[in-house]
Design a protein around this motif. Structure first.
Motif, PDB file in Angstrom:
ATOM      1  N   ILE A  55       0.842  -1.206   0.000  1.00 42.69           N
ATOM      2  CA  ILE A  55       0.000   0.000   0.000  1.00 42.69           C
ATOM      3  C   ILE A  55       0.869   1.244   0.000  1.00 42.69           C
ATOM      4  O   ILE A  55       0.595   2.212  -0.733  1.00 42.69           O
ATOM      5  CB  ILE A  55      -0.939  -0.001   1.224  1.00 42.69           C
ATOM      6  CG1 ILE A  55      -1.921  -1.167   1.135  1.00 42.69           C
ATOM      7  CG2 ILE A  55      -1.697   1.317   1.327  1.00 42.69           C
ATOM      8  CD1 ILE A  55      -2.873  -1.256   2.296  1.00 42.69           C
ATOM      9  N   ARG A  56       1.919   1.229   0.803  1.00 49.70           N
ATOM     10  CA  ARG A  56       2.810   2.397   0.890  1.00 49.70           C
ATOM     11  C   ARG A  56       3.448   2.695  -0.454  1.00 49.70           C
ATOM     12  O   ARG A  56       3.506   3.850  -0.893  1.00 49.70           O
ATOM     13  CB  ARG A  56       3.883   2.138   1.949  1.00 49.70           C
ATOM     14  CG  ARG A  56       4.889   3.266   2.108  1.00 49.70           C
ATOM     15  CD  ARG A  56       5.779   3.038   3.316  1.00 49.70           C
ATOM     16  NE  ARG A  56       6.527   1.797   3.204  1.00 49.70           N
ATOM     17  CZ  ARG A  56       7.674   1.671   2.527  1.00 49.70           C
ATOM     18  NH1 ARG A  56       8.179   2.716   1.870  1.00 49.70           N
ATOM     19  NH2 ARG A  56       8.302   0.525   2.486  1.00 49.70           N
ATOM     20  N   GLU A  57       3.890   1.655  -1.153  1.00 51.19           N
ATOM     21  CA  GLU A  57       4.544   1.866  -2.444  1.00 51.19           C
ATOM     22  C   GLU A  57       3.533   2.302  -3.507  1.00 51.19           C
ATOM     23  O   GLU A  57       3.840   3.152  -4.350  1.00 51.19           O
ATOM     24  CB  GLU A  57       5.258   0.587  -2.873  1.00 51.19           C
ATOM     25  CG  GLU A  57       6.466   0.258  -2.014  1.00 51.19           C
ATOM     26  CD  GLU A  57       7.149  -1.029  -2.432  1.00 51.19           C
ATOM     27  OE1 GLU A  57       6.554  -1.771  -3.258  1.00 51.19           O
ATOM     28  OE2 GLU A  57       8.270  -1.306  -1.941  1.00 51.19           O
ATOM     29  N   LYS A  58       2.332   1.754  -3.483  1.00 51.08           N
ATOM     30  CA  LYS A  58       1.329   2.105  -4.476  1.00 51.08           C
ATOM     31  C   LYS A  58       0.885   3.557  -4.331  1.00 51.08           C
ATOM     32  O   LYS A  58       0.715   4.278  -5.326  1.00 51.08           O
ATOM     33  CB  LYS A  58       0.122   1.182  -4.363  1.00 51.08           C
ATOM     34  CG  LYS A  58      -0.974   1.500  -5.379  1.00 51.08           C
ATOM     35  CD  LYS A  58      -2.124   0.514  -5.306  1.00 51.08           C
ATOM     36  CE  LYS A  58      -3.189   0.847  -6.347  1.00 51.08           C
ATOM     37  NZ  LYS A  58      -4.313  -0.123  -6.330  1.00 51.08           N
ATOM     38  N   LEU A  59       0.705   4.012  -3.107  1.00 56.01           N
ATOM     39  CA  LEU A  59       0.225   5.368  -2.863  1.00 56.01           C
ATOM     40  C   LEU A  59       1.356   6.379  -2.710  1.00 56.01           C
ATOM     41  O   LEU A  59       1.089   7.584  -2.624  1.00 56.01           O
ATOM     42  CB  LEU A  59      -0.671   5.393  -1.612  1.00 56.01           C
ATOM     43  CG  LEU A  59      -1.924   4.499  -1.664  1.00 56.01           C
ATOM     44  CD1 LEU A  59      -2.737   4.647  -0.377  1.00 56.01           C
ATOM     45  CD2 LEU A  59      -2.784   4.848  -2.871  1.00 56.01           C
ATOM     46  N   GLY A  60       2.605   5.899  -2.674  1.00 55.96           N
ATOM     47  CA  GLY A  60       3.744   6.816  -2.555  1.00 55.96           C
ATOM     48  C   GLY A  60       3.803   7.525  -1.212  1.00 55.96           C
ATOM     49  O   GLY A  60       4.112   8.720  -1.148  1.00 55.96           O
ATOM     50  N   ILE A  61       3.547   6.793  -0.151  1.00 61.53           N
ATOM     51  CA  ILE A  61       3.505   7.388   1.187  1.00 61.53           C
ATOM     52  C   ILE A  61       4.819   7.114   1.903  1.00 61.53           C
ATOM     53  O   ILE A  61       5.373   6.012   1.832  1.00 61.53           O
ATOM     54  CB  ILE A  61       2.332   6.808   2.009  1.00 61.53           C
ATOM     55  CG1 ILE A  61       1.011   7.022   1.270  1.00 61.53           C
ATOM     56  CG2 ILE A  61       2.264   7.433   3.395  1.00 61.53           C
ATOM     57  CD1 ILE A  61      -0.176   6.386   1.962  1.00 61.53           C
ATOM     58  N   ASP A  62       5.310   8.095   2.614  1.00 59.54           N
ATOM     59  CA  ASP A  62       6.515   7.959   3.421  1.00 59.54           C
ATOM     60  C   ASP A  62       6.315   6.882   4.489  1.00 59.54           C
ATOM     61  O   ASP A  62       5.240   6.743   5.055  1.00 59.54           O
ATOM     62  CB  ASP A  62       6.848   9.301   4.074  1.00 59.54           C
ATOM     63  CG  ASP A  62       8.004   9.198   5.042  1.00 59.54           C
ATOM     64  OD1 ASP A  62       7.749   9.114   6.254  1.00 59.54           O
ATOM     65  OD2 ASP A  62       9.144   9.183   4.577  1.00 59.54           O
ATOM     66  N   ARG A  63       7.381   6.126   4.773  1.00 59.74           N
ATOM     67  CA  ARG A  63       7.283   5.019   5.722  1.00 59.74           C
ATOM     68  C   ARG A  63       6.801   5.498   7.104  1.00 59.74           C
ATOM     69  O   ARG A  63       5.930   4.881   7.725  1.00 59.74           O
ATOM     70  CB  ARG A  63       8.646   4.327   5.872  1.00 59.74           C
ATOM     71  CG  ARG A  63       8.599   3.082   6.770  1.00 59.74           C
ATOM     72  CD  ARG A  63      10.016   2.601   7.053  1.00 59.74           C
ATOM     73  NE  ARG A  63      10.711   2.236   5.828  1.00 59.74           N
ATOM     74  CZ  ARG A  63      10.698   1.018   5.310  1.00 59.74           C
ATOM     75  NH1 ARG A  63      10.021   0.050   5.909  1.00 59.74           N
ATOM     76  NH2 ARG A  63      11.355   0.750   4.198  1.00 59.74           N
ATOM     77  N   GLY A  64       7.374   6.606   7.564  1.00 61.04           N
ATOM     78  CA  GLY A  64       6.996   7.110   8.880  1.00 61.04           C
ATOM     79  C   GLY A  64       5.549   7.575   8.916  1.00 61.04           C
ATOM     80  O   GLY A  64       4.818   7.330   9.892  1.00 61.04           O
ATOM     81  N   TYR A  65       5.121   8.257   7.840  1.00 56.40           N
ATOM     82  CA  TYR A  65       3.737   8.736   7.782  1.00 56.40           C
ATOM     83  C   TYR A  65       2.762   7.563   7.720  1.00 56.40           C
ATOM     84  O   TYR A  65       1.711   7.567   8.372  1.00 56.40           O
ATOM     85  CB  TYR A  65       3.563   9.644   6.564  1.00 56.40           C
ATOM     86  CG  TYR A  65       2.235  10.372   6.513  1.00 56.40           C
ATOM     87  CD1 TYR A  65       1.498  10.610   7.661  1.00 56.40           C
ATOM     88  CD2 TYR A  65       1.713  10.820   5.307  1.00 56.40           C
ATOM     89  CE1 TYR A  65       0.289  11.276   7.616  1.00 56.40           C
ATOM     90  CE2 TYR A  65       0.495  11.477   5.237  1.00 56.40           C
ATOM     91  CZ  TYR A  65      -0.211  11.703   6.404  1.00 56.40           C
ATOM     92  OH  TYR A  65      -1.420  12.351   6.352  1.00 56.40           O
ATOM     93  N   MET A  66       3.122   6.531   6.950  1.00 55.63           N
ATOM     94  CA  MET A  66       2.271   5.349   6.868  1.00 55.63           C
ATOM     95  C   MET A  66       2.138   4.691   8.234  1.00 55.63           C
ATOM     96  O   MET A  66       1.050   4.240   8.622  1.00 55.63           O
ATOM     97  CB  MET A  66       2.838   4.362   5.860  1.00 55.63           C
ATOM     98  CG  MET A  66       2.058   3.048   5.772  1.00 55.63           C
ATOM     99  SD  MET A  66       0.378   3.273   5.180  1.00 55.63           S
ATOM    100  CE  MET A  66       0.653   3.139   3.407  1.00 55.63           C
ATOM    101  N   SER A  67       3.233   4.632   8.962  1.00 55.52           N
ATOM    102  CA  SER A  67       3.200   4.042  10.293  1.00 55.52           C
ATOM    103  C   SER A  67       2.244   4.801  11.208  1.00 55.52           C
ATOM    104  O   SER A  67       1.486   4.191  11.980  1.00 55.52           O
ATOM    105  CB  SER A  67       4.611   4.032  10.895  1.00 55.52           C
ATOM    106  OG  SER A  67       4.586   3.514  12.213  1.00 55.52           O
ATOM    107  N   ARG A  68       2.241   6.117  11.116  1.00 61.77           N
ATOM    108  CA  ARG A  68       1.339   6.923  11.955  1.00 61.77           C
ATOM    109  C   ARG A  68      -0.121   6.701  11.555  1.00 61.77           C
ATOM    110  O   ARG A  68      -1.011   6.692  12.412  1.00 61.77           O
ATOM    111  CB  ARG A  68       1.710   8.402  11.856  1.00 61.77           C
ATOM    112  CG  ARG A  68       3.038   8.748  12.502  1.00 61.77           C
ATOM    113  CD  ARG A  68       3.225  10.250  12.656  1.00 61.77           C
ATOM    114  NE  ARG A  68       3.363  10.927  11.373  1.00 61.77           N
ATOM    115  CZ  ARG A  68       4.517  11.067  10.722  1.00 61.77           C
ATOM    116  NH1 ARG A  68       5.644  10.540  11.224  1.00 61.77           N
ATOM    117  NH2 ARG A  68       4.574  11.700   9.573  1.00 61.77           N
ATOM    118  N   ILE A  69      -0.367   6.544  10.245  1.00 63.20           N
ATOM    119  CA  ILE A  69      -1.739   6.279   9.783  1.00 63.20           C
ATOM    120  C   ILE A  69      -2.252   4.970  10.371  1.00 63.20           C
ATOM    121  O   ILE A  69      -3.373   4.895  10.900  1.00 63.20           O
ATOM    122  CB  ILE A  69      -1.790   6.235   8.246  1.00 63.20           C
ATOM    123  CG1 ILE A  69      -1.601   7.641   7.666  1.00 63.20           C
ATOM    124  CG2 ILE A  69      -3.131   5.655   7.776  1.00 63.20           C
ATOM    125  CD1 ILE A  69      -1.547   7.676   6.151  1.00 63.20           C
TER     126      ILE A  69
END
Length: 309
Positions: A55-69
């Protein structure tokens, strides 16, 4: 390389559409989840067992931001983790029942807000808009547009109600007909269901979606009536009306009817042209004050089939 005028035109559209998307995002989301969070929820709903990295790679989300989500989602009890049956080192993410409820709320809110945005567009214009979007998506993916698949089939369970719905929506929205017209349609359809001898009703589908209908009912031993000829305006231009008419008239000849007639109204220009092009002749005209506030005339059109055999 494409000509620069095309590149500039694409960039101009991109700037305009970015503003449109910004307005949509502002009005739809942040209640209580942001656009990015809503996209993650949608991915979790679609995947039914997603890997966070995918999901992180598909949406281009930063690892840290994804973790907070995900931490927020866990705190809100929107997600749950299950061990992958294929790799015990991996944790698959699923929406909980509460998460699925949030997803449905987001979809409902998005649909309502987008419906408001395009509410001022007439149905033909809305069809043009969605077709243009489909064309953009298809061309940028490097594929040829898939032709619409039109199927004409006999009606089946559940179709009768939708035929009445199509009449109510089309004539109510476009021509401002009253509810009495929908009652007239429903009454006729009910009578047809009670006695279908010598008749049939066909449904037109486009890519699996109901687009229109036509029917033949028995008036006398040698005369048929063509009824409930309706076409969703979103599917105009595909030749569906001609296919429905061809199907109905072929049935009349197979049943050895000597003639067929229909009733229509004077304001339906496209339908009247189709009737005339198939050999129907206007034989009767009478005023109608029941269905609309404007001046309206019912018209009877007749076709002698014996001359065409």
């Amino acid at each position: 390389m494409p000509e620069m005028k095309h590149v500039e035109r694409i960039r101009k559209f991109n700037r305009y559409y970015a503003n449109v998307l910004g307005k949509i995002d502002q009005e739809i989301y942040n209640r209580p989840y942001s656009l990015l969070e809503a996209r993650v929820i949608s991915e979790l709903h679609d995947k039914k067992g997603a890997i966070a990295k995918d999901i992180r790679e598909k949406l281009g989300i930063d690892r840290g931001y994804m973790s907070r989500i995900f931490q927020k989602f866990e705190a809100d009890e929107l997600i749950e983790k299950k061990q992958s049956p294929d790799d015990k080192r991996q944790q698959l993410l699923y929406l909980t029942e509460a998460g699925e409820t949030i997803y449905r709320d987001l979809v409902d809110n998005a649909n309502m807000e987008l419906a408001k945005m395009v509410d001022q567009l007439a149905d033909p214009d809305l069809a043009k808009l969605t077709t243009a979007m489909k064309t953009i998506e298809t061309l940028l993916h490097g594929a040829s547009p898939t032709p619409d698949r039109v199927v004409i089939r006999p009606f089946r369970a559940g179709d009768i109600g939708y035929v009445a719905y199509l009449h109510g929506i089309l004539y109510g929205k476009r021509y401002h007909f009253s509810e009495s017209f929908e009652y007239y349609v429903l009454k006729g359809l009910t009578e047809f269901m009670a006695n279908r001898e010598g008749g049939e009703l066909w449904i037109a589908e486009v890519n699996g979606e109901i687009a229109g209908s036509i029917a033949i009912t028995k008036a006398t031993d040698d005369t048929a009536q063509l009824r409930w000829f309706v076409l969703d305006e979103n599917y105009q231009g595909l030749g569906i009306g001609k296919q429905l008419m061809k199907t109905a008239l072929a049935f009349c000849r197979a049943q050895q009817y000597r003639q067929v007639f229909l009733w229509t109204v004077n304001i339906l220009g496209a339908a009247r042209y189709l009737y005339e092009s198939n050999g129907f002749v206007l034989t009767e005209k009478k005023p109608n004050t029941e269905w609309a506030d404007t001046e309206l005339y019912e018209e009877r059109w007749d076709l002698k089939l014996i001359e065409r055999q």
